[in-house]
Scaffold this motif. Structure first.
Motif, short mmCIF file in Angstrom:
data_model
loop_
_atom_site.label_atom_id
_atom_site.label_comp_id
_atom_site.label_asym_id
_atom_site.label_seq_id
_atom_site.Cartn_x
_atom_site.Cartn_y
_atom_site.Cartn_z
N SER A 122 0.83 -1.21 -0.04
CA SER A 122 0.08 -0.02 -0.01
C SER A 122 0.96 1.23 0.00
N ASN A 123 1.77 1.04 0.90
CA ASN A 123 2.80 2.38 0.82
C ASN A 123 3.51 2.60 -0.46
N TYR A 124 4.11 1.39 -1.00
CA TYR A 124 4.67 1.57 -2.47
C TYR A 124 3.54 2.13 -3.58
N LEU A 125 2.38 1.73 -3.44
CA LEU A 125 1.41 2.20 -4.35
C LEU A 125 1.21 3.62 -4.41
N SER A 126 1.00 4.15 -3.08
CA SER A 126 0.89 5.21 -2.69
C SER A 126 2.11 6.38 -3.26
N GLY A 127 3.14 5.71 -2.95
CA GLY A 127 4.32 6.21 -3.24
C GLY A 127 4.62 6.60 -4.87
N LEU A 128 4.00 5.48 -5.59
CA LEU A 128 4.15 5.53 -7.06
C LEU A 128 3.14 6.72 -7.70
N LEU A 129 1.84 6.90 -6.98
CA LEU A 129 0.79 7.82 -7.45
C LEU A 129 1.58 9.07 -7.00
N LEU A 130 2.17 9.28 -5.92
CA LEU A 130 2.69 10.54 -5.52
C LEU A 130 3.84 10.96 -6.42
N GLN A 131 4.63 9.81 -6.93
CA GLN A 131 5.81 10.09 -7.89
C GLN A 131 5.25 10.65 -9.18
N MET A 132 4.14 9.80 -9.58
CA MET A 132 3.55 10.51 -10.88
C MET A 132 2.98 11.75 -11.00
N LEU A 133 2.45 11.97 -9.78
CA LEU A 133 1.88 13.34 -9.76
C LEU A 133 3.04 14.53 -9.55
N ALA A 134 3.92 14.04 -9.09
CA ALA A 134 5.11 15.38 -8.88
C ALA A 134 5.56 15.16 -10.44
N ILE A 135 6.20 14.11 -10.92
CA ILE A 135 6.71 14.32 -12.20
C ILE A 135 5.81 15.13 -13.22
N PHE A 136 4.42 14.93 -13.34
CA PHE A 136 3.54 15.37 -14.25
C PHE A 136 3.45 16.96 -13.84
N SER A 137 3.47 17.37 -12.52
CA SER A 137 3.36 18.79 -12.31
C SER A 137 4.85 19.46 -12.53
#
Length: 361
Positions: A207-222
Motif C-alpha cells: 500500500s505504501n509502495y502504490l501510494s508512493g508511485l501515485l505521488l511520484q507520477m503526480l510530482a513528475i507530471f506537475s
C-alpha cells in the motif's frame, strides 16, 4: 519443523513454476490485485453510503468505481487529441519533393567526402540512389496482410486481457478479503498468527509502495508540465502526462519521456533557424534534467527505500532480473513481487528464531 520448511519451499517453487508457465494468468492476477487495492477505498465508501435509507449495493458501488476510472481515462485522452490532430495536419501538408531535395543535399555531401578520401569509388549520386532503392525494396518486402493480422491478434489479446482483469477485479472487490481468507484457511493453526502478521506487513508495504508511485507520477507530471509551460513548449500537459506514465518503467522511463518531449517540441515548434532549434532542445533537456534530478534525489529514495524497506542495490538487481524474465512488464512488477517474497521469508525466519511453535518436534 523441517517438514514445514520443506512444504514451504515446495509451495514457493510450485508457485513460481505456475507463474512462469501461466504468465498471462499471473499478469492478470497481479494487475487485478493492484487495481482492486486502488479501487477498494472508493468502493467501500460508496457501499457505506445510504440512499433512501438503504446501503448502496456493493456491485453497484464497484460499477461506479469502474465508471470513475473510465471517465478519468477519457479526460486524460483529451490531452492527446489536439497533439494527434496537429501531427495529422503536419503529415498531410508534407511535400515529398521538398523532402527529397533536403535529404539529397546532406547525402551528397557525405558521398563527396567519402569520394575525396578515396573511401568509395562510385559515380556522383550513386549513394543516394542506392539508399532510395534499398528503402523501396524494404517497403515492397513488407507483408501488409501479416501486419494487419498481427494488429488484429494484438487487439484481440488486449481486449481479452482487459475483460479478464475487469472480471477478476470485480470479484476481488465484491468478496472483500476473499483471497486473503482463502490463503489463510490453507495455513495450519500453529502458524496462523505468524501468517496473519506476514500478510498484514506485506499489505502495508505494498500500500505504501502504490501510494508512493501515485505521488511520484503526480510530482513528475506537475514539474514537467510547469517547466515546459514556463519555457514556452507547446502541449506541455500532454508531454508531462506521458513522462509521468513512462516513468513507471524503471531507468528507461525517463529516457522515453524526454525523447517524447523532444519529438513533440521539434514537430510542433515554430523556428526558422538552427540556433532557435538548438535553444528549444536545450530548454526541453533542461526541464527533464530537473525532473530526473528531483526523481532520483527525493522521490525514488522515499518510494523504494522507505516504502518497501529495501536497499537501492537490491532494487537495482531485482529490476534487471524482472527485465530478464518478462521484459518491460517484469521491470514494472518486479518490486511488488520481490516485496511479497522478501517480507514473507524474513517474517518466517524471525518466527523460526523467536516462536516456540517452530521448535516443537
Amino acid at each position: 519443523m523441517q517438514r514445514f520448511f520443506i512444504y514451504l519451499i515446495l509451495f514457493i517453487a510450485i508457485f513460481l513454476l505456475f507463474g512462469w508457465y501461466f504468465s498471462n494468468i499471473t499478469l492478470y492476477l497481479v494487475i487485478s490485485l493492484i487495481l482492486a487495492a486502488l479501487l477498494r477505498p472508493m468502493t467501500n465508501q460508496l457501499n457505506d453510503f445510504h440512499l433512501l435509507g438503504q446501503h448502496i449495493p456493493r456491485w453497484m458501488a464497484i460499477l461506479v468505481s469502474y465508471s470513475s476510472i473510465v471517465l478519468l481515462l477519457v479526460l486524460l485522452s483529451f490531452l492527446f487529441l489536439p497533439l494527434i490532430n496537429n501531427q495529422v495536419i503536419i503529415l498531410s501538408d508534407l511535400d515529398l519533393n521538398t523532402i527529397y531535395q533536403e535529404v539529397r543535399g546532406p547525402v551528397s555531401k557525405i558521398e563527396n567526402f567519402l569520394f575525396r578520401y578515396q573511401l568509395i569509388e562510385s559515380q556522383p549520386g550513386y549513394l543516394f540512389e542506392e539508399l532510395r532503392s534499398q528503402l523501396l525494396e524494404t517497403i515492397k518486402g513488407i507483408d501488409f496482410g501479416a501486419f494487419i493480422s498481427n494488429v488484429l491478434n494484438i487487439t484481440s489479446s488486449l481486449f481479452i486481457g482487459l475483460m479478464a482483469v475487469l472480471f477478476i477485479t470485480f470479484f476481488f472487490l465484491l468478496e472483500n478479503g476473499l483471497l486473503r481468507r482463502n490463503l489463510l484457511n490453507l495455513i495450519p493453526n500453529p502458524y496462523f498468527e505468524l501468517s496473519v502478521a506476514t500478510f498484514t506487513k506485506v499489505e502495508k508495504l505494498l500500500s505504501n509502495y502504490l501510494s508512493g508511485l501515485l505521488l511520484q507520477m503526480l510530482a513528475i507530471f506537475s514539474i514537467a508540465s510547469f517547466g515546459l509551460t514556463l519555457v514556452g513548449v507547446d502541449y506541455a500537459l500532454t508531454i508531462g502526462l506521458f513522462a509521468a506514465v513512462a516513468n513507471l518503467i524503471p531507468y528507461a522511463g525517463p529516457i522515453l519521456g524526454a525523447s517524447f518531449g523532444i519529438i513533440v517540441g521539434i514537430s510542433t515548434g515554430d523556428y526558422t533557424q538552427n540556433h532557435e532549434l538548438n535553444f528549444l532542445l536545450l530548454k526541453i533537456i533542461s526541464v527533464f534534467g530537473v525532473v530526473q534530478m528531483t526523481d532520483n534525489v527525493f522521490l525514488q529514495p522515499m518510494i523504494f527505500s522507505k516504502s518497501v524497506k529495501a536497499h537501492p542495490l537490491e532494487i537495482f538487481v531485482v529490476i534487471f532480473a524482472g527485465a530478464k524474465i518478462a521484459g518491460v512488464t517484469g521491470m514494472i512488477f518486479a518490486i511488488p513481487v520481490y516485496t511479497i517474497f522478501r517480507v514473507s521469508i524474513l517474517e518466517f525466519y524471525q518466527g523460526y528464531k523467536s516462536y516456540r511453535i517452530f521448535k516443537i518436534k
